[in-house]
Design a protein around this motif. Structure first.
Motif, PDB file in Angstrom:
ATOM      1  N   LYS A  42       0.818  -1.220   0.000  1.00 27.07           N
ATOM      2  CA  LYS A  42       0.000   0.000   0.000  1.00 27.07           C
ATOM      3  C   LYS A  42       0.849   1.266   0.000  1.00 27.07           C
ATOM      4  O   LYS A  42       0.334   2.362  -0.269  1.00 27.07           O
ATOM      5  N   LYS A  49       1.077   1.575  -8.472  1.00 29.60           N
ATOM      6  CA  LYS A  49      -0.062   0.718  -8.123  1.00 29.60           C
ATOM      7  C   LYS A  49      -1.073   0.662  -9.266  1.00 29.60           C
ATOM      8  O   LYS A  49      -1.614  -0.406  -9.577  1.00 29.60           O
ATOM      9  N   PHE A 168      -4.427  -1.104  -2.174  1.00 25.46           N
ATOM     10  CA  PHE A 168      -5.129   0.124  -1.800  1.00 25.46           C
ATOM     11  C   PHE A 168      -5.825  -0.038  -0.454  1.00 25.46           C
ATOM     12  O   PHE A 168      -6.294  -1.127  -0.116  1.00 25.46           O
ATOM     13  N   SER A 169      -5.897   1.063   0.282  1.00 27.22           N
ATOM     14  CA  SER A 169      -6.615   1.066   1.552  1.00 27.22           C
ATOM     15  C   SER A 169      -8.111   0.994   1.297  1.00 27.22           C
ATOM     16  O   SER A 169      -8.585   1.184   0.170  1.00 27.22           O
TER      17      SER A 169
END
Length: 488
Positions: A42, A49, A168-169
């Motif tokens: 992350k 990403k 990803f959060s």
């Protein structure tokens, strides 16, 4: 010496080697390693990403396209192999059957070996086994390897979503997950479009030769641009590096876990069906998904009847008739920012404890749009009606498809969080069974009922299922409270 959070004394040199890494108390007094914040997937640059997500999505798109590119090639296959059209349709059905079975094996393997080894091995074999499809000497070889390539391509239905969530959060994952979600569903729509042009102008075997070229470039991109994202594997690698360089026995949580691959595969094979047997919510939502996907794959046989026989389209133009469904899906994807803001408001409303039923809200318009689109198509298929009208009707159908699946997938994952992988595997197996079976009876159903009656029948079935998100939004919490699988 310095003390770890677990109470052990760790050499300063080892602590320096770990950087900002932390430890947790493990079994029998051992110290288990956690991943540094800077090393976490992350923490990668945003552009890095998104490149990884887009490569994964394009690889999933390639697999999904491969499921349906066989539809426009069926006439050539029947002619060259000397078989009936029903046998050539098996090229689509067996590939989808492989997609349904594959997650039961490939999903558990990613938990032991990581995402990338599963991607690399499965996609390499997917590419290799596509050669016998493209150059099959007889129908037997063709069908066997169509199933095999479907099975191997299933990694991008069972593992890829995990890679996106690794990167990803929770607050950021909405848009990339929406981009990934559309790939397996718009792929079957793009397949006939590509294959229609090929089969109109070239031999049917070029359908699979071009797919071979595409798959090769996807494999190279996966190797070059997609990092390993599964945190337990990254921690295991770090532990091995520390043991080698510092001489300290620092076990990773994955190494302390006594799970075995075979046991996990066995559980993966029976747990999804146990869930379907005991959970009426999961069963009905999976049935809804299966019906919608089955109708989408039935369209690969129905649209040629509607547009070739009814409006005189050639193969190339019939492939382009699927653009309406694709446009509907793109419109659904374009509405994702609105739904992100909507769910952010829900998150604040419930003070961070949003119930799973909130995710069914997007399924409410989805179910309505699916039925509306099918009724629209049904009653505009008369020969005297301009061909653009049924194509326009397929736009809300495409939008509804994506809303339905987005709603159901998110709900199943959140409502059955402890066994989310099994919930999704059961959904995939159910969907694939319907998608494989529906094309096999399309010709007979449309010949008996006509284009209006057959399509209206399908619309009626989806109408019966459309109330499900409304019902479970109202009563889902009460049902979950009595479930032994769902979170309460």
């Amino acid at each position: 010496m310095v003390d770890s959070p677990g109470g052990e004394s760790i050499d300063t040199t080892v602590r320096e080697e770990l950087g900002t890494g932390t430890f947790e108390k493990g079994e029998e007094g051992t110290s288990t390693l956690k991943l540094d914040l800077d090393d976490h997937p992350k923490s990668l640059p945003l552009a890095r990403k998104w490149v990884a997500v887009l490569v994964i999505c394009s690889a999933a798109l390639c697999v999904a396209c491969t499921s349906s590119i066989a539809a426009p090639a069926e006439a050539g296959e029947s002619r060259d192999f000397g078989v009936s059209k029903e046998v050539s349709i098996l090229g689509v059905s067996l590939f989808i059957s492989g997609l349904g079975v594959g997650p039961l094996l490939l999903g558990p393997l990613s938990e032991f070996y990581g995402r990338n080894p599963v991607y690399w091995v499965s996609y390499s074999l997917f590419w290799i086994f596509s050669w016998p499809v493209a150059f099959a000497p007889n129908i037997g070889v063709f069908l066997v390897f169509r199933f095999a390539t479907g099975f191997l391509g299933a990694a991008f239905l069972s593992v890829a979503g995990g890679s996106v969530s690794d990167l990803f959060s929770d607050e950021e994952v909405g848009n990339p997950m929406a981009v990934y979600t559309i790939s397996p569903f718009i792929g079957p729509v793009v397949g006939p479009l590509i294959s229609g042009f090929i089969n109109q102008n070239l031999n049917w075997r070029w359908t699979y030769r071009i797919q071979l070229i595409w798959a090769f470039f996807e494999l190279v991109a996966l190797i070059l641009f997609v990092p390993e994202t599964y945190e337990p594997i990254l921690v295991k690698r770090k532990a091995a590096r520390i043991r080698k360089e510092a001489g300290k026995h620092i076990p990773s949580p994955l190494e302390l876990d006594d799970k075995r691959v075979l046991h996990s595969i066995i559980v993966s094979c029976y747990k999804p069906f146990q869930l379907l047997a005991y959970e009426r919510m999961a069963l009905l939502l999976d049935l809804w998904n299966a019906l919608v996907l089955g109708i989408l794959y039935l369209a690969f046989q129905a649209f040629p009847i509607i547009f070739e026989k009814g409006h005189g389209f050639d193969v190339q133009a019939t492939g382009m008739s699927f653009l309406g469904i694709g446009l509907g899906m793109i419109l659904a994807l374009g509405s994702q920012p609105y739904w992100n803001r909507f769910y952010a408001r829900q998150h604040r409303k419930y003070e961070g404890k949003t119930p799973p039923e909130a995710h069914l809200l997007i399924g409410m318009p989805g179910g309505v749009l699916v039925s509306l689109g099918l009724y629209w198509i049904a009653f505009t298929t008369f020969n005297g009606v301009h061909w653009i009208l049924p194509i326009l009707g397929s736009i809300p159908f495409g939008t509804g498809i994506l809303y339905v699946f987005t709603s159901t997938f998110t709900y199943l994952v959140t409502a059955y969080r402890p066994i989310a992988a099994s919930a999704m595997a059961g959904n995939s197996a159910f969907r694939s069974a319907f998608a494989a079976g529906f094309p096999l009876f399309a010709d007979q159903m449309y010949a008996r009922l006509g284009t209006v009656g057959a399509t209206a029948l399908l619309a009626g079935l989806t109408t019966l299922m459309a109330p499900l998100p409304f019902i479970f939004y109202r009563y889902g919490a009460a049902i979950r409270s009595q479930s032994k699988f769902a979170v309460s």
